[in-house]
Design a protein around this motif. Structure first.
Motif, PDB file in Angstrom:
ATOM      1  N   MET A 179       0.846  -1.209   0.000  1.00  0.00           N
ATOM      2  CA  MET A 179       0.000   0.000   0.000  1.00  0.00           C
ATOM      3  C   MET A 179       0.880   1.257   0.000  1.00  0.00           C
ATOM      4  O   MET A 179       1.913   1.302   0.655  1.00  0.00           O
ATOM      5  CB  MET A 179      -0.902  -0.059   1.244  1.00  0.00           C
ATOM      6  N   THR A 180       0.450   2.287  -0.755  1.00  0.00           N
ATOM      7  CA  THR A 180       1.220   3.538  -0.786  1.00  0.00           C
ATOM      8  C   THR A 180       1.187   4.172   0.605  1.00  0.00           C
ATOM      9  O   THR A 180       0.259   3.967   1.366  1.00  0.00           O
ATOM     10  CB  THR A 180       0.587   4.519  -1.792  1.00  0.00           C
ATOM     11  N   ASP A 181       2.236   4.970   0.907  1.00  0.00           N
ATOM     12  CA  ASP A 181       2.356   5.521   2.256  1.00  0.00           C
ATOM     13  C   ASP A 181       1.191   6.427   2.606  1.00  0.00           C
ATOM     14  O   ASP A 181       0.567   6.302   3.640  1.00  0.00           O
ATOM     15  CB  ASP A 181       3.669   6.297   2.379  1.00  0.00           C
ATOM     16  N   THR A 182       0.922   7.373   1.701  1.00  0.00           N
ATOM     17  CA  THR A 182      -0.204   8.263   1.975  1.00  0.00           C
ATOM     18  C   THR A 182      -1.209   8.114   0.852  1.00  0.00           C
ATOM     19  O   THR A 182      -0.846   8.105  -0.313  1.00  0.00           O
ATOM     20  CB  THR A 182       0.243   9.748   1.990  1.00  0.00           C
ATOM     21  N   ILE A 183      -2.451   8.028   1.238  1.00  0.00           N
ATOM     22  CA  ILE A 183      -3.516   7.925   0.244  1.00  0.00           C
ATOM     23  C   ILE A 183      -3.845   9.339  -0.230  1.00  0.00           C
ATOM     24  O   ILE A 183      -4.261  10.185   0.553  1.00  0.00           O
ATOM     25  CB  ILE A 183      -4.765   7.259   0.871  1.00  0.00           C
ATOM     26  N   ARG A 184      -3.645   9.588  -1.508  1.00  0.00           N
ATOM     27  CA  ARG A 184      -4.006  10.900  -2.078  1.00  0.00           C
ATOM     28  C   ARG A 184      -5.340  10.816  -2.791  1.00  0.00           C
ATOM     29  O   ARG A 184      -6.142  11.730  -2.773  1.00  0.00           O
ATOM     30  CB  ARG A 184      -2.949  11.339  -3.108  1.00  0.00           C
ATOM     31  N   ASN A 185      -5.517   9.675  -3.447  1.00  0.00           N
ATOM     32  CA  ASN A 185      -6.685   9.497  -4.295  1.00  0.00           C
ATOM     33  C   ASN A 185      -7.178   8.077  -3.986  1.00  0.00           C
ATOM     34  O   ASN A 185      -6.657   7.099  -4.529  1.00  0.00           O
ATOM     35  CB  ASN A 185      -6.217   9.645  -5.754  1.00  0.00           C
ATOM     36  N   PRO A 186      -8.137   7.958  -3.048  1.00  0.00           N
ATOM     37  CA  PRO A 186      -8.446   6.636  -2.486  1.00  0.00           C
ATOM     38  C   PRO A 186      -8.727   5.570  -3.541  1.00  0.00           C
ATOM     39  O   PRO A 186      -8.220   4.451  -3.446  1.00  0.00           O
ATOM     40  CB  PRO A 186      -9.688   6.892  -1.633  1.00  0.00           C
ATOM     41  N   LEU A 187      -9.509   5.905  -4.563  1.00  0.00           N
ATOM     42  CA  LEU A 187      -9.888   4.884  -5.541  1.00  0.00           C
ATOM     43  C   LEU A 187      -8.680   4.473  -6.384  1.00  0.00           C
ATOM     44  O   LEU A 187      -8.363   3.285  -6.504  1.00  0.00           O
ATOM     45  CB  LEU A 187     -11.017   5.416  -6.432  1.00  0.00           C
ATOM     46  N   PHE A 188      -7.988   5.448  -6.937  1.00  0.00           N
ATOM     47  CA  PHE A 188      -6.848   5.113  -7.794  1.00  0.00           C
ATOM     48  C   PHE A 188      -5.743   4.426  -6.992  1.00  0.00           C
ATOM     49  O   PHE A 188      -5.163   3.433  -7.439  1.00  0.00           O
ATOM     50  CB  PHE A 188      -6.296   6.368  -8.495  1.00  0.00           C
ATOM     51  N   ASP A 189      -5.468   4.954  -5.806  1.00  0.00           N
ATOM     52  CA  ASP A 189      -4.370   4.390  -5.013  1.00  0.00           C
ATOM     53  C   ASP A 189      -4.667   2.937  -4.638  1.00  0.00           C
ATOM     54  O   ASP A 189      -3.789   2.082  -4.723  1.00  0.00           O
ATOM     55  CB  ASP A 189      -4.125   5.220  -3.752  1.00  0.00           C
ATOM     56  N   THR A 190      -5.897   2.665  -4.233  1.00  0.00           N
ATOM     57  CA  THR A 190      -6.232   1.305  -3.793  1.00  0.00           C
ATOM     58  C   THR A 190      -6.232   0.334  -4.964  1.00  0.00           C
ATOM     59  O   THR A 190      -5.774  -0.795  -4.852  1.00  0.00           O
ATOM     60  CB  THR A 190      -7.617   1.284  -3.119  1.00  0.00           C
ATOM     61  N   LEU A 191      -6.752   0.792  -6.085  1.00  0.00           N
ATOM     62  CA  LEU A 191      -6.858  -0.119  -7.228  1.00  0.00           C
ATOM     63  C   LEU A 191      -5.523  -0.295  -7.952  1.00  0.00           C
ATOM     64  O   LEU A 191      -5.159  -1.409  -8.310  1.00  0.00           O
ATOM     65  CB  LEU A 191      -7.909   0.406  -8.218  1.00  0.00           C
ATOM     66  N   PHE A 192      -4.825   0.822  -8.172  1.00  0.00           N
ATOM     67  CA  PHE A 192      -3.681   0.748  -9.087  1.00  0.00           C
ATOM     68  C   PHE A 192      -2.345   1.230  -8.523  1.00  0.00           C
ATOM     69  O   PHE A 192      -1.317   0.636  -8.829  1.00  0.00           O
ATOM     70  CB  PHE A 192      -4.002   1.511 -10.376  1.00  0.00           C
ATOM     71  N   ALA A 193      -2.358   2.319  -7.728  1.00  0.00           N
ATOM     72  CA  ALA A 193      -1.058   2.898  -7.341  1.00  0.00           C
ATOM     73  C   ALA A 193      -0.248   1.942  -6.482  1.00  0.00           C
ATOM     74  O   ALA A 193       0.974   1.877  -6.614  1.00  0.00           O
ATOM     75  CB  ALA A 193      -1.265   4.223  -6.613  1.00  0.00           C
ATOM     76  N   ASP A 194      -0.933   1.177  -5.632  1.00  0.00           N
ATOM     77  CA  ASP A 194      -0.150   0.310  -4.753  1.00  0.00           C
ATOM     78  C   ASP A 194       0.389  -0.923  -5.491  1.00  0.00           C
ATOM     79  O   ASP A 194       1.057  -1.759  -4.907  1.00  0.00           O
ATOM     80  CB  ASP A 194      -0.942  -0.067  -3.499  1.00  0.00           C
ATOM     81  N   LYS A 195       0.085  -1.016  -6.801  1.00  0.00           N
ATOM     82  CA  LYS A 195       0.649  -2.120  -7.596  1.00  0.00           C
ATOM     83  C   LYS A 195       1.526  -1.577  -8.726  1.00  0.00           C
ATOM     84  O   LYS A 195       1.772  -2.258  -9.725  1.00  0.00           O
ATOM     85  CB  LYS A 195      -0.481  -2.983  -8.176  1.00  0.00           C
ATOM     86  N   ALA A 196       1.999  -0.323  -8.546  1.00  0.00           N
ATOM     87  CA  ALA A 196       2.724   0.365  -9.619  1.00  0.00           C
ATOM     88  C   ALA A 196       3.989  -0.372 -10.049  1.00  0.00           C
ATOM     89  O   ALA A 196       4.441  -0.239 -11.187  1.00  0.00           O
ATOM     90  CB  ALA A 196       3.065   1.782  -9.177  1.00  0.00           C
ATOM     91  N   ALA A 197       4.567  -1.132  -9.135  1.00  0.00           N
ATOM     92  CA  ALA A 197       5.819  -1.829  -9.482  1.00  0.00           C
ATOM     93  C   ALA A 197       5.596  -3.328  -9.609  1.00  0.00           C
ATOM     94  O   ALA A 197       6.552  -4.104  -9.649  1.00  0.00           O
ATOM     95  CB  ALA A 197       6.853  -1.536  -8.409  1.00  0.00           C
ATOM     96  N   ASP A 198       4.346  -3.713  -9.712  1.00  0.00           N
ATOM     97  CA  ASP A 198       3.994  -5.139  -9.667  1.00  0.00           C
ATOM     98  C   ASP A 198       4.058  -5.748 -11.067  1.00  0.00           C
ATOM     99  O   ASP A 198       3.346  -5.321 -11.976  1.00  0.00           O
ATOM    100  CB  ASP A 198       2.567  -5.241  -9.107  1.00  0.00           C
ATOM    101  N   SER A 199       4.907  -6.739 -11.228  1.00  0.00           N
ATOM    102  CA  SER A 199       5.069  -7.306 -12.578  1.00  0.00           C
ATOM    103  C   SER A 199       4.062  -8.433 -12.852  1.00  0.00           C
ATOM    104  O   SER A 199       4.073  -9.028 -13.923  1.00  0.00           O
ATOM    105  CB  SER A 199       6.487  -7.835 -12.749  1.00  0.00           C
ATOM    106  N   ARG A 200       3.183  -8.709 -11.883  1.00  0.00           N
ATOM    107  CA  ARG A 200       2.183  -9.769 -12.128  1.00  0.00           C
ATOM    108  C   ARG A 200       1.178  -9.317 -13.185  1.00  0.00           C
ATOM    109  O   ARG A 200       0.886  -8.125 -13.314  1.00  0.00           O
ATOM    110  CB  ARG A 200       1.456 -10.117 -10.835  1.00  0.00           C
ATOM    111  N   PRO A 201       0.614 -10.264 -13.937  1.00  0.00           N
ATOM    112  CA  PRO A 201      -0.310  -9.877 -14.999  1.00  0.00           C
ATOM    113  C   PRO A 201      -1.608  -9.271 -14.472  1.00  0.00           C
ATOM    114  O   PRO A 201      -2.151  -9.759 -13.481  1.00  0.00           O
ATOM    115  CB  PRO A 201      -0.613 -11.197 -15.722  1.00  0.00           C
ATOM    116  N   PHE A 202      -2.046  -8.218 -15.139  1.00  0.00           N
ATOM    117  CA  PHE A 202      -3.383  -7.660 -14.867  1.00  0.00           C
ATOM    118  C   PHE A 202      -4.323  -8.100 -15.988  1.00  0.00           C
ATOM    119  O   PHE A 202      -5.379  -8.650 -15.739  1.00  0.00           O
ATOM    120  CB  PHE A 202      -3.286  -6.132 -14.769  1.00  0.00           C
ATOM    121  N   LEU A 203      -3.890  -7.905 -17.255  1.00  0.00           N
ATOM    122  CA  LEU A 203      -4.762  -8.231 -18.377  1.00  0.00           C
ATOM    123  C   LEU A 203      -4.103  -9.218 -19.332  1.00  0.00           C
ATOM    124  O   LEU A 203      -2.996  -8.978 -19.816  1.00  0.00           O
ATOM    125  CB  LEU A 203      -5.106  -6.954 -19.168  1.00  0.00           C
TER     126      LEU A 203
END
Ligand code: MLC
Ligand code: AMP
Length: 509
Positions: A1-25
Motif C-alpha cells: 500500500m502507498t504511504d499516503t492515500i491521495r486518491n483513495p480509488l486510484f491508489d487502492t486499485l492501481f497505485a499500490d501495484k505500480a511496481a507489480d510485474s504480475r499480470p493484470f490483463l
C-alpha cells in the motif's frame, strides 16, 4: 500500500501495484499487461488529459471500443481527478448529443470511425475531441505514446465524483447517476471479500466496460485484490470457451449463461477448475440455474445491483445459492421492503418496493435535484423501482418492477423513450412498447403501433426511421399494427394485456 492515500480509488486499485510485474490483463492478441505496465499507461494518458485542458471535476465523455487502453483511460480519469463518463458503443450520434449537452464534458473521446459525426456535437458545447480505437489507434493513443509515464496523482476526497453513468428514465429522459470514489471503493472491497477474490484469481471478462457490471463490479473487484483478467472484446462463444481454460471465475449477464448452455462444447470437464460463476444485471431464470448445475456441477451465484447503487445483495459464496433469489443484503448495505406509495414498512415476507441505503448508494442525479429528491425517502433510503420481498431467513427475491423497464441482454430499455421516438414518425398516431420473453436476450422489445388514418407506413419503414435516432439494441425486434391500444377505464394503456397477446412471439419455435 502507498504511504499516503491521495486518491483513495486510484491508489487502492492501481497505485499500490505500480511496481507489480504480475499480470493484470491477458489480451486477445496474446499481449499480457502487468499491473506495472497498466499503471504506466494510466500516467501517460493522464498527462494527455491534462495537456488537453482537463482539470479536476471535469467530465470526460468516452464512447470507444473495449480495449486495454480504454480501461486505462478510466483509471487515468480517476487519477487526474476527472469524472469518467462512459457511453454505450451502440449509441447513435443523436443519443450522444444529449449526453454531451447535458454533462458538458471538457473532452469527448470517441472511436476514430465516429469522429466526423461527433465533432460538431463536441464543438457545440466547446468540448475538445480526441479518438481512441482498437489496437492503440487514434489521437489519444498517439499522444499517450510519447507522453511521460510519470504523473502526480491528483488528490481526491472519498466524497468526490469518480464517474457519471447515464441511466434512462420512465419519462424517456436519461439521468446521469453521480458516483463517488467512496461508492465504488466500498462496493469493490465488499464484493472482493464476499466473493473470496484473491490475487490468484483470473476473471474471464467478456462484458462491456461502459456499464457498472463490466467496469466496476468486474474490474474494480479484480484490481482491488491484484488478480488478473482474460480481457475479451465482447461475448463471442469460441473465445469465451477458450478463455475459460485459464480462468478461475466468470461474471456475466444471464444471456452469457444461456448461450454457454446452448453449446455442446460447454462441458463439466471444461469448467471443472473454475471457482465461481456470477450472474447479474437481469433475472436469471431458475431453469437456467438448474440446467447450469446439472451440466457443470456449479451453482451460479446471483447478485442484484443497479447503476445508482452498485451491488446491493448477493447469494453467498459459501452457503446456499438459492435459485430465483438474489441472496442477502451485502455487508454494510441496508435493504428494506416498503409500501411503494407511502414508504411504510411492509409485513415480514410481504412484497413491496426494494429500498436501499449504504456507502454504495450514489450521490444523486447530475443537475436534477428535484428528481434526486423524489427518488430518496426522507431517511436517506433510495427507492430502487424494483419490487421484491425478504424471506424470514434473509434471502431477497425480486418479483417484478414498479418501473416500466425492459431488460434485454442486460441492457436497460425504457419503453417511454422508444414510444416517443416512434410517435415522432410521420404516419404514427400512438404506440406502446413492451418486453416479452426472448430465448437469447431474456426480454425482446416489441412495438404496437396505431397508424394515422390512411397512413401506409409499414414495419420496415418504421424501423428504418428509428435507425438514426435510437441505438440498434433498443429498437423493437418486431412491430405490429393495431386499430387501437387496449386501455383501462382511466385511459391508461394496458401493457399487461399486450404482453399476454405477444407472450410467445419469440419463444414458440
Ligand atoms: C446486441 N443486440 C441486442 C443486444 N445486444 N439486442 C437486444 N438486446 C441486447 N442486449 C443486437 C444488436 O443490435 C444487433 O442487432 C445484434 O443483436 C447483434 O449484435 P452484437 O453486438 O453482435 O451482439 P452480441 O455481441 O451478441 O451482444 C449480446 C450481448 C451484449 C448479450 C453479449 O448485449 C452484452 O454484452 N450485454 C451485456 C450488457 C451489460 O453489461 N449489462 C450490465 C448493465 S449494469 P442487428 O439487428 O443489427 O443484428 C447493470 C447493473 C447490474 O445492469 O446489476 O449489473
Ligand atoms: P441498470 O440501471 O442498468 O443498472 O439496471 C439495474 C436494474 O437491473 C435493477 O433495477 C433491476 O431491475 C435489474 N437487475 C439487476 N440485477 C438483477 C438480478 N439479479 N435479477 C433481476 N433484476 C436485476
Amino acid at each position: 500500500m502507498t504511504d499516503t492515500i491521495r486518491n483513495p480509488l486510484f491508489d487502492t486499485l492501481f497505485a499500490d501495484k505500480a511496481a507489480d510485474s504480475r499480470p493484470f490483463l491477458f489480451l486477445d492478441d496474446d499481449r499480457i499487461l502487468s499491473y506495472a505496465d497498466f499503471h504506466a499507461l494510466t500516467g501517460r494518458i493522464a498527462n494527455v488529459l491534462v495537456s488537453n485542458g482537463v482539470v479536476p471535476s471535469d467530465r470526460v465523455a468516452v464512447q470507444v471500443p473495449k480495449s486495454a487502453e480504454a480501461l486505462a483511460l478510466y483509471a487515468a480519469c480517476v487519477r487526474a481527478g476527472a469524472v469518467f463518463l462512459p457511453l454505450n458503443t451502440a449509441y447513435t450520434a443523436a443519443e450522444i448529443g444529449y449526453f454531451v449537452g447535458d454533462a458538458e464534458p471538457r473532452l469527448v473521446i470517441c472511436d476514430p470511425a465516429a469522429e466526423a459525426a461527433l465533432a460538431p456535437i463536441a464543438a457545440e458545447t466547446g468540448a475538445s475531441l480526441m479518438t481512441l480505437g482498437t489496437n492503440g489507434t487514434g489521437s489519444l493513443a498517439d499522444a499517450a505514446e510519447t507522453a511521460p509515464e510519470s504523473f502526480e496523482t491528483i488528490a481526491r476526497e472519498t466524497g468526490d465524483l469518480a464517474a457519471i453513468l447515464y441511466t434512462s428514465g420512465t419519462t424517456g429522459r436519461s439521468k446521469g447517476a453521480m458516483l463517488t470514489q467512496q461508492n465504488l471503493l466500498s462496493n469493490a472491497k465488499t464484493l472482493a471479500e464476499y466473493w473470496r477474490f484473491s490475487a490468484d484469481d483470473v476473471l474471464l471478462h467478456a462484458l462491456p466496460i461502459f456499464h457498472t457490471h463490466g467496469l466496476f463490479v468486474a474490474t474494480n473487484v479484480i484490481a482491488t485484490v491484484g488478480a488478473s483478467m482474460v480481457f475479451l472484446p465482447g461475448f463471442k462463444l469460441e473465445p469465451v470457451l477458450d478463455g475459460l481454460k485459464r480462468a478461475t471465475a466468470m461474471m456475466g449477464v444471464p444471456t452469457f449463461y444461456t448461450r454457454l448452455l446452448a453449446s455442446p462444447e460447454f462441458t463439466r470437464e471444461r469448467v471443472a477448475h473454475i471457482r465461481l460463476f456470477v450472474s447479474g444485471s437481469a433475472p436469471l431464470l431458475a431453469d437456467t440455474h438448474i440446467a447450469f448445475e446439472e451440466r457443470t456441477g456449479h451453482r451460479i451465484l446471483e447478485r442484484y445491483g443497479m447503476t445508482e447503487t452498485n451491488m446491493n445483495t448477493s447469494n453467498p459464496c459459501e452457503g446456499e445459492r438459492r435459485a430465483g433469489t438474489v441472496g442477502y443484503p451485502l455487508p454494510g448495505v441496508d435493504v428494506r421492503i416498503a409500501d411503494p406509495e407511502t414508504g411504510a414498512p411492509v409485513e415480514e415476507g410481504a412484497i413491496g418496493m426494494i429500498e436501499v441505503h449504504g456507502p454504495n448508494v450514489f450521490k444523486g442525479y447530475w443537475r436534477m435535484p428535484e428528481k434526486t429528491r423524489s427518488e430518496f425517502r426522507d431517511d436517506g433510503y433510495f427507492i430502487t423501482g424494483d419490487l421484491g420481498r425478504i424471506d424470514p431467513d434473509g434471502y431477497v427475491t425480486i418479483v417484478g418492477r414498479g418501473k416500466d423497464l425492459i431488460i434485454s441482454g442486460g441492457y436497460n430499455i425504457y419503453p417511454k423513450e422508444i414510444e416517443l421516438a416512434i410517435d415522432a414518425i410521420d404516419g404514427v398516431t400512438e404506440s406502446a412498447v413492451i418486453g416479452v420473453p426472448h430465448p437469447d436476450f431474456g426480454e425482446g422489445v416489441v412495438g404496437i403501433v396505431v397508424r394515422d388514418e390512411g397512413a401506409a407506413i409499414d414495419e420496415t419503414a418504421l424501423l428504418q426511421s428509428l435507425g438514426t435516432s435510437l441505438a440498434r439494441f433498443k429498437q423493437p425486434k418486431r412491430i405490429f399494427f393495431s386499430e387501437e391500444l387496449p386501455r383501462n377505464t382511466m385511459g391508461k394503456v394496458q401493457k399487461a394485456a399486450l404482453r399476454d397477446t405477444y407472450a410467445t412471439l419469440f419463444t414458440s419455435a
